[in-house]
Motif scaffolding. Structure first.
Motif, PDB file in Angstrom:
ATOM      1  N   THR A   1      -8.766  -6.472   0.923  1.00 28.75           N
ATOM      2  CA  THR A   1      -8.098  -6.222  -0.353  1.00 28.75           C
ATOM      3  C   THR A   1      -7.400  -4.866  -0.336  1.00 28.75           C
ATOM      4  O   THR A   1      -7.693  -4.005   0.490  1.00 28.75           O
ATOM      5  CB  THR A   1      -9.110  -6.210  -1.517  1.00 28.75           C
ATOM      6  N   ILE A   2      -6.491  -4.700  -1.284  1.00 29.85           N
ATOM      7  CA  ILE A   2      -6.022  -3.372  -1.656  1.00 29.85           C
ATOM      8  C   ILE A   2      -6.966  -2.868  -2.736  1.00 29.85           C
ATOM      9  O   ILE A   2      -7.130  -3.503  -3.778  1.00 29.85           O
ATOM     10  CB  ILE A   2      -4.576  -3.410  -2.180  1.00 29.85           C
ATOM     11  N   GLU A   3      -7.606  -1.736  -2.478  1.00 27.83           N
ATOM     12  CA  GLU A   3      -8.559  -1.159  -3.422  1.00 27.83           C
ATOM     13  C   GLU A   3      -7.952   0.089  -4.051  1.00 27.83           C
ATOM     14  O   GLU A   3      -7.641   1.058  -3.357  1.00 27.83           O
ATOM     15  CB  GLU A   3      -9.873  -0.802  -2.735  1.00 27.83           C
ATOM     16  N   VAL A   4      -7.794   0.060  -5.365  1.00 24.19           N
ATOM     17  CA  VAL A   4      -7.233   1.185  -6.116  1.00 24.19           C
ATOM     18  C   VAL A   4      -8.394   1.913  -6.777  1.00 24.19           C
ATOM     19  O   VAL A   4      -9.102   1.349  -7.614  1.00 24.19           O
ATOM     20  CB  VAL A   4      -6.207   0.702  -7.154  1.00 24.19           C
ATOM     21  N   ARG A   5      -8.575   3.194  -6.413  1.00 20.68           N
ATOM     22  CA  ARG A   5      -9.762   3.959  -6.775  1.00 20.68           C
ATOM     23  C   ARG A   5      -9.434   5.183  -7.629  1.00 20.68           C
ATOM     24  O   ARG A   5     -10.258   6.063  -7.799  1.00 20.68           O
ATOM     25  CB  ARG A   5     -10.449   4.426  -5.487  1.00 20.68           C
ATOM     26  N   VAL A   6      -8.234   5.231  -8.170  1.00 22.24           N
ATOM     27  CA  VAL A   6      -7.759   6.447  -8.832  1.00 22.24           C
ATOM     28  C   VAL A   6      -8.284   6.596 -10.263  1.00 22.24           C
ATOM     29  O   VAL A   6      -8.342   7.701 -10.785  1.00 22.24           O
ATOM     30  CB  VAL A   6      -6.210   6.477  -8.826  1.00 22.24           C
ATOM     31  N   ALA A   7      -8.682   5.510 -10.901  1.00 26.33           N
ATOM     32  CA  ALA A   7      -9.011   5.547 -12.329  1.00 26.33           C
ATOM     33  C   ALA A   7     -10.394   6.123 -12.583  1.00 26.33           C
ATOM     34  O   ALA A   7     -11.342   5.849 -11.854  1.00 26.33           O
ATOM     35  CB  ALA A   7      -8.932   4.139 -12.923  1.00 26.33           C
TER      36      ALA A   7
ATOM     37  N   HIS B   1     -16.258   3.209   5.225  1.00 20.33           N
ATOM     38  CA  HIS B   1     -16.826   3.618   3.939  1.00 20.33           C
ATOM     39  C   HIS B   1     -16.536   5.084   3.621  1.00 20.33           C
ATOM     40  O   HIS B   1     -16.685   5.509   2.481  1.00 20.33           O
ATOM     41  CB  HIS B   1     -18.340   3.375   3.918  1.00 20.33           C
ATOM     42  N   ARG B   2     -16.133   5.862   4.637  1.00 18.04           N
ATOM     43  CA  ARG B   2     -15.771   7.262   4.389  1.00 18.04           C
ATOM     44  C   ARG B   2     -14.261   7.483   4.367  1.00 18.04           C
ATOM     45  O   ARG B   2     -13.797   8.610   4.408  1.00 18.04           O
ATOM     46  CB  ARG B   2     -16.411   8.164   5.443  1.00 18.04           C
ATOM     47  N   TRP B   3     -13.494   6.425   4.289  1.00 13.34           N
ATOM     48  CA  TRP B   3     -12.044   6.515   4.085  1.00 13.34           C
ATOM     49  C   TRP B   3     -11.850   6.497   2.572  1.00 13.34           C
ATOM     50  O   TRP B   3     -11.586   5.491   1.948  1.00 13.34           O
ATOM     51  CB  TRP B   3     -11.376   5.316   4.772  1.00 13.34           C
ATOM     52  N   TRP B   4     -11.970   7.707   1.941  1.00 16.94           N
ATOM     53  CA  TRP B   4     -12.238   7.826   0.514  1.00 16.94           C
ATOM     54  C   TRP B   4     -11.009   7.952  -0.377  1.00 16.94           C
ATOM     55  O   TRP B   4     -11.143   8.299  -1.549  1.00 16.94           O
ATOM     56  CB  TRP B   4     -13.104   9.063   0.269  1.00 16.94           C
ATOM     57  N   TRP B   5      -9.833   7.738   0.119  1.00 16.29           N
ATOM     58  CA  TRP B   5      -8.630   8.008  -0.664  1.00 16.29           C
ATOM     59  C   TRP B   5      -8.618   7.267  -1.997  1.00 16.29           C
ATOM     60  O   TRP B   5      -9.361   6.306  -2.201  1.00 16.29           O
ATOM     61  CB  TRP B   5      -7.398   7.611   0.147  1.00 16.29           C
ATOM     62  N   GLN B   6      -7.714   7.694  -2.896  1.00 16.37           N
ATOM     63  CA  GLN B   6      -7.566   7.022  -4.193  1.00 16.37           C
ATOM     64  C   GLN B   6      -7.037   5.592  -4.049  1.00 16.37           C
ATOM     65  O   GLN B   6      -7.080   4.811  -5.008  1.00 16.37           O
ATOM     66  CB  GLN B   6      -6.615   7.819  -5.088  1.00 16.37           C
TER      67      GLN B   6
ATOM     68  N   HIS C   1       0.826  -1.205   0.000  1.00 14.97           N
ATOM     69  CA  HIS C   1       0.000   0.000   0.000  1.00 14.97           C
ATOM     70  C   HIS C   1       0.861   1.256   0.000  1.00 14.97           C
ATOM     71  O   HIS C   1       0.667   2.174  -0.811  1.00 14.97           O
ATOM     72  CB  HIS C   1      -0.921  -0.001   1.223  1.00 14.97           C
ATOM     73  N   ASP C   2       1.828   1.316   0.890  1.00 17.54           N
ATOM     74  CA  ASP C   2       2.612   2.546   1.037  1.00 17.54           C
ATOM     75  C   ASP C   2       3.482   2.815  -0.188  1.00 17.54           C
ATOM     76  O   ASP C   2       3.679   3.975  -0.570  1.00 17.54           O
ATOM     77  CB  ASP C   2       3.457   2.464   2.306  1.00 17.54           C
ATOM     78  N   ALA C   3       3.981   1.767  -0.825  1.00 21.04           N
ATOM     79  CA  ALA C   3       4.768   1.954  -2.040  1.00 21.04           C
ATOM     80  C   ALA C   3       3.893   2.256  -3.252  1.00 21.04           C
ATOM     81  O   ALA C   3       4.277   3.034  -4.137  1.00 21.04           O
ATOM     82  CB  ALA C   3       5.612   0.706  -2.302  1.00 21.04           C
ATOM     83  N   LEU C   4       2.718   1.650  -3.302  1.00 22.33           N
ATOM     84  CA  LEU C   4       1.814   1.823  -4.442  1.00 22.33           C
ATOM     85  C   LEU C   4       1.356   3.270  -4.593  1.00 22.33           C
ATOM     86  O   LEU C   4       1.027   3.708  -5.707  1.00 22.33           O
ATOM     87  CB  LEU C   4       0.611   0.893  -4.265  1.00 22.33           C
ATOM     88  N   ARG C   5       1.344   4.021  -3.507  1.00 12.03           N
ATOM     89  CA  ARG C   5       0.968   5.435  -3.576  1.00 12.03           C
ATOM     90  C   ARG C   5       1.746   6.183  -4.659  1.00 12.03           C
ATOM     91  O   ARG C   5       1.211   7.059  -5.349  1.00 12.03           O
ATOM     92  CB  ARG C   5       1.220   6.112  -2.222  1.00 12.03           C
ATOM     93  N   SER C   6       3.022   5.840  -4.826  1.00 17.28           N
ATOM     94  CA  SER C   6       3.878   6.554  -5.779  1.00 17.28           C
ATOM     95  C   SER C   6       3.434   6.374  -7.225  1.00 17.28           C
ATOM     96  O   SER C   6       3.758   7.206  -8.081  1.00 17.28           O
ATOM     97  CB  SER C   6       5.326   6.075  -5.633  1.00 17.28           C
ATOM     98  N   TYR C   7       2.705   5.290  -7.504  1.00 15.11           N
ATOM     99  CA  TYR C   7       2.297   4.980  -8.878  1.00 15.11           C
ATOM    100  C   TYR C   7       0.906   5.510  -9.216  1.00 15.11           C
ATOM    101  O   TYR C   7       0.470   5.381 -10.375  1.00 15.11           O
ATOM    102  CB  TYR C   7       2.316   3.464  -9.091  1.00 15.11           C
ATOM    103  N   LEU C   8       0.215   6.087  -8.248  1.00 14.02           N
ATOM    104  CA  LEU C   8      -1.142   6.561  -8.511  1.00 14.02           C
ATOM    105  C   LEU C   8      -1.201   7.567  -9.664  1.00 14.02           C
ATOM    106  O   LEU C   8      -2.116   7.492 -10.500  1.00 14.02           O
ATOM    107  CB  LEU C   8      -1.748   7.147  -7.237  1.00 14.02           C
ATOM    108  N   PRO C   9      -0.269   8.533  -9.772  1.00 13.86           N
ATOM    109  CA  PRO C   9      -0.344   9.462 -10.916  1.00 13.86           C
ATOM    110  C   PRO C   9      -0.180   8.769 -12.259  1.00 13.86           C
ATOM    111  O   PRO C   9      -0.816   9.171 -13.247  1.00 13.86           O
ATOM    112  CB  PRO C   9       0.807  10.437 -10.638  1.00 13.86           C
ATOM    113  N   ASP C  10       0.653   7.734 -12.335  1.00 14.83           N
ATOM    114  CA  ASP C  10       0.835   7.015 -13.598  1.00 14.83           C
ATOM    115  C   ASP C  10      -0.457   6.310 -14.003  1.00 14.83           C
ATOM    116  O   ASP C  10      -0.861   6.365 -15.170  1.00 14.83           O
ATOM    117  CB  ASP C  10       1.969   6.004 -13.458  1.00 14.83           C
ATOM    118  N   VAL C  11      -1.102   5.647 -13.028  1.00 16.99           N
ATOM    119  CA  VAL C  11      -2.372   4.981 -13.322  1.00 16.99           C
ATOM    120  C   VAL C  11      -3.436   6.007 -13.704  1.00 16.99           C
ATOM    121  O   VAL C  11      -4.220   5.796 -14.639  1.00 16.99           O
ATOM    122  CB  VAL C  11      -2.834   4.135 -12.122  1.00 16.99           C
ATOM    123  N   ALA C  12      -3.462   7.135 -12.991  1.00 14.84           N
ATOM    124  CA  ALA C  12      -4.439   8.183 -13.295  1.00 14.84           C
ATOM    125  C   ALA C  12      -4.253   8.713 -14.711  1.00 14.84           C
ATOM    126  O   ALA C  12      -5.233   8.986 -15.416  1.00 14.84           O
ATOM    127  CB  ALA C  12      -4.321   9.320 -12.284  1.00 14.84           C
ATOM    128  N   ALA C  13      -2.998   8.898 -15.128  1.00 11.82           N
ATOM    129  CA  ALA C  13      -2.731   9.384 -16.481  1.00 11.82           C
ATOM    130  C   ALA C  13      -3.228   8.390 -17.526  1.00 11.82           C
ATOM    131  O   ALA C  13      -3.847   8.766 -18.532  1.00 11.82           O
ATOM    132  CB  ALA C  13      -1.236   9.642 -16.661  1.00 11.82           C
TER     133      ALA C  13
END
Length: 379
Positions: free
Chosen positions: A243-249, A229-234, A159-171
Motif C-alpha cells: 500500500t501507499i501509507e500516509v502518516r502525516v496526520a 519498519h524503521r522507514w519512518w517518513w510521513q 508516491h513521488d507526486a503525493l509528497r507535494s500534498y503532505l503539508p496540505d494534509v498536515a494543515a
C-alpha cells in the motif's frame, strides 16, 4: 533529489512482485490513541493492563509509549465503512479500559512530561539503545491511512507526486497545539518531536522501486535501518501490505474528523493514479520546497499560507484545500466516499482540531485534556 537507481536486486524484484499482485481498491486505517489517568488526565502507562483486561483483540496493539494503544483496522471498501469500524473499535477500547484509563485522540498530550515510559518489548529496547532519551520523547500520536495502488511504475509515480500534498494534509489534520503544559505556538508540535529521530518528515522521491530497494538495502547493511519498519517518513510504500501509507496526520479527537482526513487522502491518491493512467507525467517537487510548506503548515494549521511549489505564489491553505476537495469530488464519488470527502469542508470551515483545543482550553492544558476525553466517543 531522488534516490539513485541501482542495478536490479532480489529485494527490488520482490517489491515489484508485491506491487504488481492483484489488489482491491481498499482503504486501511490505523490510529494511535492516548491513555489518560482517570483522575489527573495525565498520560498513564497502562496500555498492557488495558489489553490484558479482556479477550485478545487483533484490532488493538501495543506501541512504543506505554500510554499508547494503536487501533489497526482491516481494509475496508469505503471510508464510511472504515469510520464505522473505527467508531466500534473506540467504543470497545473505552469499555475495556473502564476503571483503568480514559481515552483521547490528539497529536500530543496537552501537559504531560517531555519523556515517558516505554513498553518493555525488545523492539523498543532497541530503540532506547539506539536513540536514548529521544526514544522516550516520542509521545506522539498519529492517524495513518493505507491506500491500495497497483503497478510498480504507477505506485512510485503516485508516491513521488503525493509528497507535494503532505503539508496540505498536515494543515487539515493539525491537532497538537500544546507541549509540556503550555501553548507551543504551533498548530502541531508533533512533527518537531518526531523529527528528533532520523527518516522523518517529507520522504525523498524514489524514482522507481529499485531506488526504494537500494535505500532499504543500504540501511540494512549499515545497521541504521534494520528493516522497513524503521522507514519512518510521513509517506511510504509499505512492502508488506503493498500500500501507499500516509502518516502525516495527527490523531484526531473524533471519528468524524478522522473520517474527513482519510477521505481526502484516499481520493487524492486515487486521483493521482487516474492522472498517471491518463498519460500525465506527475510533477515531482524538490524536497526542500515541500519542507518549507510543511513547517508553515505545522505552525499555522488551517490558517497557513502555503507556496506554490513551482511559482512560489502564496495562497491560504484553506482555499487550496477547498479547491482540492472540489477537484477530488468525482473521484470520491466513484469510490463511494462522496459524503466522507464533503465532511472535509466542515473541518476546514471550523478551523480544525488545534483551534478547537485552544478554544476549549483557554490556556489550561488540563482543560484541553478533559475536552479531548469528552470528545473521544462523540457521535
Amino acid at each position: 533529489m531522488s534516490i539513485a537507481t541501482p542495478r536490479r536486486s532480489a529485494l527490488a524484484a520482490e517489491l515489484r512482485e508485491t506491487f504488481s499482485a492483484p489488489g482491491d481498491a481498499l482503504v486501511g486505517v490505523e490510529e494511535e490513541l492516548m491513555l489518560l489517568d482517570p483522575e489527573t488526565l495525565d498520560l498513564t502507562p497502562r496500555a498492557a493492563d488495558v489489553l490484558a483486561a479482556g479477550a485478545e483483540d487483533e484490532r488493538l496493539r501495543l506501541e512504543m509509549p506505554a500510554a499508547q494503544i494503536e487501533v489497526v483496522l482491516p481494509p475496508a471498501p469505503t471510508v464510511d465503512a472504515a469510520a464505522a469500524a473505527l467508531g466500534a473499535a473506540r467504543a470497545d477500547l473505552a469499555s475495556r479500559a473502564d476503571g483503568l484509563a480514559v481515552l483521547a485522540g490528539a497529536g500530543t498530550h496537552p501537559f504531560t512530561a517531555a519523556e515517558g515510559v516505554l513498553n518493555p518489548h525488545p523492539r523498543y529496547a532497541e530503540m532506547v539503545r539506539d536513540f536514548g532519551a529521544t526514544a522516550r520523547r516520542q509521545l506522539v500520536f498519529g492517524l495513518h491511512a493505507h491506500v491500495c495502488v497497483r503497478g510498480p511504475e504507477r505506485v512510485v509515480a503516485v508516491h513521488d507526486a503525493l509528497r507535494s500534498y503532505l503539508p496540505d494534509v498536515a494543515a487539515l489534520a493539525a491537532n497538537a497545539p500544546f507541549a509540556d503544559g503550555r501553548d507551543a505556538g504551533m498548530a502541531s508540535v508533533r512533527p518537531g518531536i518526531s523529527e528528533l529521530l532520523p527518516r522523518q518528515g517529507v520522504p525523498p522521491a524514489l524514482g522507481d522501486l529499485d531506488g526504494l530497494a537500494a535505500a532499504l538495502e543500504w540501511g540494512a547493511a549499515s545497521g541504521r535501518v534494520p528493516g522497513p519498519h524503521r522507514w519512518w517518513w510521513q509517506l511510504r510504500l509499505h512492502p508488506t501490505h503493498g500500500t501507499i501509507e500516509v502518516r502525516v496526520a495527527d490523531a484526531q479527537a473524533t471519528v468524524a474528523d478522522a473520517r474527513a482526513v482519510v477521505a481526502l487522502i484516499r481520493a487524492l491518491v486515487h486521483r493521482l493514479a487516474e492522472r498517471h493512467d491518463a498519460g500525465e507525467t506527475l510533477p515531482v517537487a524538490p524536497t526542500w520546497r515541500i519542507e518549507e510548506n510543511a513547517w508553515v503548515a505545522a505552525r499555522d494549521g488551517l490558517d497557513a499560507r502555503l507556496a506554490d511549489l513551482r511559482t512560489g505564489e502564496v495562497r491560504p491553505v484553506a482555499d487550496r484545500l477547498r479547491a482540492l476537495v472540489q477537484d477530488l469530488g468525482p473521484t470520491a464519488e466513484r469510490l463511494g466516499d462522496g459524503g466522507a470527502l464533503a465532511a472535509a469542508e466542515t473541518l476546514i470551515a471550523d478551523g480544525g482540531g488545534a483551534a478547537r483545543q485552544r478554544a476549549a482550553a483557554g490556556g489550561d492544558g488540563r482543560a484541553a485534556a478533559a475536552f479531548l476525553a469528552e470528545r473521544f466517543l462523540a457521535g
